[in-house]
Design an enzyme around this catalytic site. Structure first.
Site, PDB file in Angstrom:
ATOM      1  N   CYS A 145       0.927  -1.184  -0.071  1.00 50.54           N
ATOM      2  CA  CYS A 145      -0.290   0.404   0.143  1.00 50.54           C
ATOM      3  C   CYS A 145       0.825   1.458   0.151  1.00 50.54           C
ATOM      4  O   CYS A 145       1.924   1.656   0.807  1.00 50.54           O
ATOM      5  CB  CYS A 145      -1.378   0.031   1.181  1.00 50.54           C
ATOM      6  SG  CYS A 145      -1.465  -1.300   1.658  1.00 50.54           S
ATOM      7  N   GLU A 185       8.375 -15.162 -10.010  1.00 50.10           N
ATOM      8  CA  GLU A 185       8.066 -14.139  -9.981  1.00 50.10           C
ATOM      9  C   GLU A 185       6.753 -13.605 -11.349  1.00 50.10           C
ATOM     10  O   GLU A 185       6.093 -12.948 -11.216  1.00 50.10           O
ATOM     11  CB  GLU A 185       8.422 -12.701  -9.519  1.00 50.10           C
ATOM     12  CG  GLU A 185       9.478 -12.970  -8.092  1.00 50.10           C
ATOM     13  CD  GLU A 185       9.695 -11.962  -7.889  1.00 50.10           C
ATOM     14  OE1 GLU A 185      11.539 -12.245  -7.957  1.00 50.10           O
ATOM     15  OE2 GLU A 185       9.749 -10.976  -6.741  1.00 50.10           O
ATOM     16  N   GLU A 193      17.695 -17.432  -6.169  1.00 47.24           N
ATOM     17  CA  GLU A 193      17.514 -16.148  -6.788  1.00 47.24           C
ATOM     18  C   GLU A 193      16.602 -16.573  -8.624  1.00 47.24           C
ATOM     19  O   GLU A 193      15.652 -15.373  -8.640  1.00 47.24           O
ATOM     20  CB  GLU A 193      18.995 -15.020  -6.981  1.00 47.24           C
ATOM     21  CG  GLU A 193      18.439 -13.975  -7.476  1.00 47.24           C
ATOM     22  CD  GLU A 193      17.051 -13.022  -6.964  1.00 47.24           C
ATOM     23  OE1 GLU A 193      16.542 -13.790  -6.047  1.00 47.24           O
ATOM     24  OE2 GLU A 193      16.699 -11.506  -7.570  1.00 47.24           O
ATOM     25  N   ARG A 200       5.762  -0.604  -5.669  1.00 49.35           N
ATOM     26  CA  ARG A 200       5.174  -0.574  -4.908  1.00 49.35           C
ATOM     27  C   ARG A 200       4.497  -2.162  -4.765  1.00 49.35           C
ATOM     28  O   ARG A 200       4.498  -3.030  -3.766  1.00 49.35           O
ATOM     29  CB  ARG A 200       5.042   0.587  -3.459  1.00 49.35           C
ATOM     30  CG  ARG A 200       6.029   1.293  -3.016  1.00 49.35           C
ATOM     31  CD  ARG A 200       5.667   2.409  -2.817  1.00 49.35           C
ATOM     32  NE  ARG A 200       4.829   1.479  -1.060  1.00 49.35           N
ATOM     33  CZ  ARG A 200       5.362   2.020   0.161  1.00 49.35           C
ATOM     34  NH1 ARG A 200       6.675   2.498  -0.511  1.00 49.35           N
ATOM     35  NH2 ARG A 200       5.504   1.391   1.507  1.00 49.35           N
ATOM     36  N   LYS A 213      13.320 -15.189  -9.149  1.00 54.61           N
ATOM     37  CA  LYS A 213      12.891 -13.993 -10.951  1.00 54.61           C
ATOM     38  C   LYS A 213      11.892 -15.174 -11.907  1.00 54.61           C
ATOM     39  O   LYS A 213      10.928 -14.026 -12.056  1.00 54.61           O
ATOM     40  CB  LYS A 213      13.871 -14.074 -11.128  1.00 54.61           C
ATOM     41  CG  LYS A 213      15.187 -12.869 -10.327  1.00 54.61           C
ATOM     42  CD  LYS A 213      14.069 -11.725 -10.893  1.00 54.61           C
ATOM     43  CE  LYS A 213      13.821 -11.421  -9.724  1.00 54.61           C
ATOM     44  NZ  LYS A 213      14.268 -11.874  -7.841  1.00 54.61           N
ATOM     45  N   HIS A 253      19.510 -36.620  -3.898  1.00 57.79           N
ATOM     46  CA  HIS A 253      18.500 -36.709  -2.745  1.00 57.79           C
ATOM     47  C   HIS A 253      16.981 -36.957  -2.457  1.00 57.79           C
ATOM     48  O   HIS A 253      16.610 -36.447  -1.378  1.00 57.79           O
ATOM     49  CB  HIS A 253      19.556 -36.089  -1.603  1.00 57.79           C
ATOM     50  CG  HIS A 253      20.611 -36.340  -0.820  1.00 57.79           C
ATOM     51  ND1 HIS A 253      21.913 -37.411  -0.523  1.00 57.79           N
ATOM     52  CD2 HIS A 253      21.327 -35.790  -1.745  1.00 57.79           C
ATOM     53  CE1 HIS A 253      22.659 -37.291  -1.102  1.00 57.79           C
ATOM     54  NE2 HIS A 253      22.350 -36.219  -1.351  1.00 57.79           N
ATOM     55  N   TRP A 284      -2.967  -2.680  -1.539  1.00 62.73           N
ATOM     56  CA  TRP A 284      -2.472  -4.046  -2.177  1.00 62.73           C
ATOM     57  C   TRP A 284      -3.507  -4.608  -0.593  1.00 62.73           C
ATOM     58  O   TRP A 284      -2.942  -4.626   0.062  1.00 62.73           O
ATOM     59  CB  TRP A 284      -0.863  -4.102  -1.304  1.00 62.73           C
ATOM     60  CG  TRP A 284      -0.604  -5.874  -2.217  1.00 62.73           C
ATOM     61  CD1 TRP A 284      -0.063  -5.387  -3.194  1.00 62.73           C
ATOM     62  CD2 TRP A 284       0.177  -6.521  -1.369  1.00 62.73           C
ATOM     63  NE1 TRP A 284       0.708  -7.509  -3.601  1.00 62.73           N
ATOM     64  CE2 TRP A 284       0.057  -7.475  -1.789  1.00 62.73           C
ATOM     65  CE3 TRP A 284      -0.002  -6.331   0.645  1.00 62.73           C
ATOM     66  CZ2 TRP A 284       0.927  -8.648  -1.629  1.00 62.73           C
ATOM     67  CZ3 TRP A 284       0.742  -8.352   1.098  1.00 62.73           C
ATOM     68  CH2 TRP A 284       1.048  -8.692  -0.299  1.00 62.73           C
ATOM     69  N   LYS A 313       5.909  -4.274  -4.107  1.00 63.69           N
ATOM     70  CA  LYS A 313       7.172  -4.125  -4.361  1.00 63.69           C
ATOM     71  C   LYS A 313       7.925  -3.493  -2.657  1.00 63.69           C
ATOM     72  O   LYS A 313       9.262  -4.568  -2.475  1.00 63.69           O
ATOM     73  CB  LYS A 313       7.784  -3.316  -4.470  1.00 63.69           C
ATOM     74  CG  LYS A 313       9.044  -2.019  -4.682  1.00 63.69           C
ATOM     75  CD  LYS A 313       9.292  -2.612  -6.168  1.00 63.69           C
ATOM     76  CE  LYS A 313      11.199  -3.077  -5.990  1.00 63.69           C
ATOM     77  NZ  LYS A 313      12.304  -3.746  -7.029  1.00 63.69           N
ATOM     78  N   ASN A 365      -2.107   2.638   5.865  1.00 65.95           N
ATOM     79  CA  ASN A 365      -0.806   1.860   5.207  1.00 65.95           C
ATOM     80  C   ASN A 365      -0.784   0.541   6.980  1.00 65.95           C
ATOM     81  O   ASN A 365      -0.872   1.266   7.672  1.00 65.95           O
ATOM     82  CB  ASN A 365       0.272   1.873   4.981  1.00 65.95           C
ATOM     83  CG  ASN A 365      -0.031   2.685   4.202  1.00 65.95           C
ATOM     84  OD1 ASN A 365      -0.446   2.480   3.306  1.00 65.95           O
ATOM     85  ND2 ASN A 365       1.033   2.848   3.047  1.00 65.95           N
ATOM     86  N   GLY A 366      -0.752  -0.900   6.392  1.00 65.84           N
ATOM     87  CA  GLY A 366      -0.325  -1.693   7.410  1.00 65.84           C
ATOM     88  C   GLY A 366      -1.283  -2.535   7.703  1.00 65.84           C
ATOM     89  O   GLY A 366      -2.259  -3.090   7.285  1.00 65.84           O
TER      90      GLY A 366
END
Ligand code: F6R
Length: 604
Positions: free
Chosen positions: A2, A487, A480, A27, A484, A503, A75, A599, A99-100
């Site tokens: 948010c 996402e 990573e 964001r 990527k 394994h 968000w 973000k 926000n929060g």
């Protein structure tokens, strides 16, 4: 995550709010809204989806008089991303953005409902405006009601509230979620969750501390701290150069940011290397006095860069190092000893879980350091020391250049510590510094490489999954690479240490299982190659990334010959980033704002 904006002044409030929200788009969000109070009347608009939808709805609306406006990109946390759940939330005569997370919202909501209040949304935020209006009934004035309301909330918040009872005032409160206020010579007041919307509008900014609350109007800025003591705002100059927010001809911010890595890594190195040592003026070497262990804590991509640090710190500086996912660390009652340096890594400096671990370490009396990309972020302000990564604003939700600069900072820090601890010979440090200087060159994207990846990408749009495999430092890179791809392509991908495949995971091997094998020449090549061969023998489709031809590969991306494995690391990082990008493009996905992602993750 948010984003909040606020404006008090005489300009076109709608435009200012929408422009501010655009700066916070990176964001991540799923709906947006604004409320403007002018001439004693509210106008409010909300829309699901991208900001263009809100722009469309507000097309006919303008304000050219003094107004108090608040805006928000949401968000979803509590309740689906619908228009009713979008902020601002309304009471009888007030609007709020937040926000929060309000942790005690359920009990407050129940009490309010028992007194006959009707809720329109499923959000936690809506309780704030109703609780405020309930308090307004008994309080001496609206500020007293606001103050009482803030005292009743538990959780994390950045709040802006506007009410008809005080039509030229914005009430604010901050606790655990970022918010700042900006001013300028025209006596306008701005609020935002980060400084980007304020650049170009404000000359000076005040970053609120946790527990701050108060109000602004045309004549006053009134701030109280968490103990209820009045405090003066602490204004600092705001940078005037708005870093390029444009795509500069690239198709996506992510693509631009991948291409920018050479420049930003050069920036990260600037002034920090001499012939034989790393110069980190921002930290005092006493930070490491009495330190026998380093604990790194982060989330997501930053966690992966922290993993690379654990290899380098132990290898170069011989310091015992461990790495933790911040959300796990918070609740597992970790043992924290004072001979541990606690290091958090964060692009944004606002990630809620990471921020909380930093507060925990501080409370336990540990020395703390943050590796961060945003100066003045919450983490930078709280930690004892900070090293900035200088990647510039990263707009693509999928982090690229921030990761690259984090790894560079860790490499420098490991050499700095190696010198301090006398664990590498002077010649070895000088040799590594010479290699560090080569990194910007190793991440220049060459047309031929990008074209090859573009062409190959069409073969990887299906299948039942990807394994990115690597050893040693190339294991975090494999993690990573897989992150990527997940996402932005929404395909299933996992990162694995090459040696672990047999394994268990190798049971999945078949032609529809794609293995992206990282095979650097200068670090455990033979062993990594054997692991890739084991998968090839079980018919997994192999895409090998290596400077050495690999005859068992179905596809081969040839990297350049380098003198050191770290240069191979950075070139392979480019390859996995570009591969994800091109797969995502072919699948028609929104590369810069992938579904469900934000973000800056300011909730736990
Ligand atoms: C992935 C990504 C996230 C972030 C994570 C932590 O591309 O960007 O995994 O790395 O949310 O964010 P920061 O680094 O801002 O703490």
């Amino acid at each position: 995550m948010c984003g909040i904006v606020g404006y008090l002044g005489k300009k076109n409030t709608k435009e200012i709010l929408l422009e501010g929200l655009k700066e916070l788009e990176y964001r991540g969000y799923d709906s947006a809204g604004i409320a403007v109070l002018s001439d004693g009347e509210f106008s409010s608009f909300k829309a699901v989806g991208k900001l263009v939808n809100l722009e469309e709805k507000t097309k006919e609306f303008t304000t050219d008089k003094f107004a108090a406006g608040i805006g928000h990109t949401r968000w979803a946390t509590h309740g689906k991303p619908t228009e009713l759940n979008a902020h601002p939330h309304v009471g009888a005569s007030s609007y709020v953005v937040h926000n929060g997370i309000i942790e005690n919202y359920a009990e407050l909501k129940k009490e309010l409902q028992n007194t006959g209040v009707t809720f329109l949304s499923q959000t936690d935020t809506e309780v704030i405006v109703h609780q405020f209006e309930k308090n307004q009934q008994d309080a001496a004035n609206s500020f007293e009601a606001f103050k009482k309301t803030i005292g009743e909330l538990e959780g994390a918040y950045a709040i802006l509230l506007v009410t008809k009872a005080e039509p030229d005032t914005i009430f604010f409160a901050k606790n655990g979620s970022p918010m700042l206020m900006g001013i300028n010579a025209e006596n306008e007041k701005y609020f935002a969750s980060s400084d980007t919307p304020l650049i170009g509008q404000c000359s000076d900014v005040n970053y609120f501390e946790d527990g701050d609350y108060g109000y602004v109007n045309a004549d006053e800025i009134v701030i109280f701290d968490k103990s209820g003591n009045k405090k003066e705002p602490h204004f600092t100059k705001l940078a005037t150069n708005k870093l390029s927010a444009q795509k500069d001809g690239y198709r996506f911010f992510m693509e631009k940011e991948i291409y920018e890595q050479s420049t930003v890594i050069a920036d990260t190195l600037l002034g920090r290397l001499s012939e034989d040592s790393v110069i980190l003026d921002e930290i005092d070497s006493s930070l490491f006095e009495g330190i026998n262990e380093i604990k790194l804590c982060a989330c997501g991509t930053s966690y992966h860069s922290a993993l690379t640090a654990s290899y380098m710190f132990e290898r170069h500086a011989k310091v015992k190092t461990s790495v933790e996912v911040a959300s796990e660390f918070r609740y597992r009652e970790p043992i924290m000893t004072k001979d541990t340096l606690f290091v958090v890594i964060s692009q944004s400096g606002e990630t809620a879980d990471t921020l909380e671990t930093l507060k925990m370490a501080k409370a336990a009396g540990l020395k703390t350091l943050v590796i961060c990309n945003v100066d003045n972020s919450s983490m930078v302000r709280i930690a004892d020391a900070s090293i900035l990564t200088r990647a510039g604003i990263e707009k693509g939700v999928a982090s690229t250049k921030a990761f690259a600069t984090q790894v560079v900072v860790f490499w420098m820090l490991s050499l700095y510590l190696a010198k301090r601890n006398n664990t590498l010979r002077a010649e070895e440090i000088a040799a590594q510094i010479a290699v560090l200087r080569e990194v910007p060159k190793s991440v220049i994207v060459e047309d031929a490489m990008h074209e090859r990846i573009k062409r190959l990408s069409k073969r990887y749009l299906h299948g039942h999954g990807f394994f990115f495999i690597g050893r040693d430092l190339f294991y975090p890179l494999a993690l990573e690479g897989a992150l990527k791809l997940k996402e932005i392509s929404y395909l299933h991908a996992e990162g694995y240490p090459s040696g672990e495949m047999k394994h268990g995971p190798i049971a999945l091997a078949d032609p529809e299982l794609f293995t992206i094998a990282l095979l650097p020449e200068h670090l455990l090549y033979e062993k990594s190659r054997s692991n890739a061969e084991e998968l090839s023998a079980r018919d997994s489709t192999i895409c090998a990334i290596s400077p050495i031809e690999f005859d068992k590969a179905d596809d081969f991306i040839k990297t350049k010959k380098h003198s050191h494995y770290m240069l191979e690391f950075f070139e392979m990082m480019l390859v996995v980033q570009l591969l994800s990008l091109e797969i995502s493009v072919r699948l028609g996905n929104d590369v810069d704002m992938p579904r469900n992602l934000a973000k800056s993750v300011t909730v736990e």
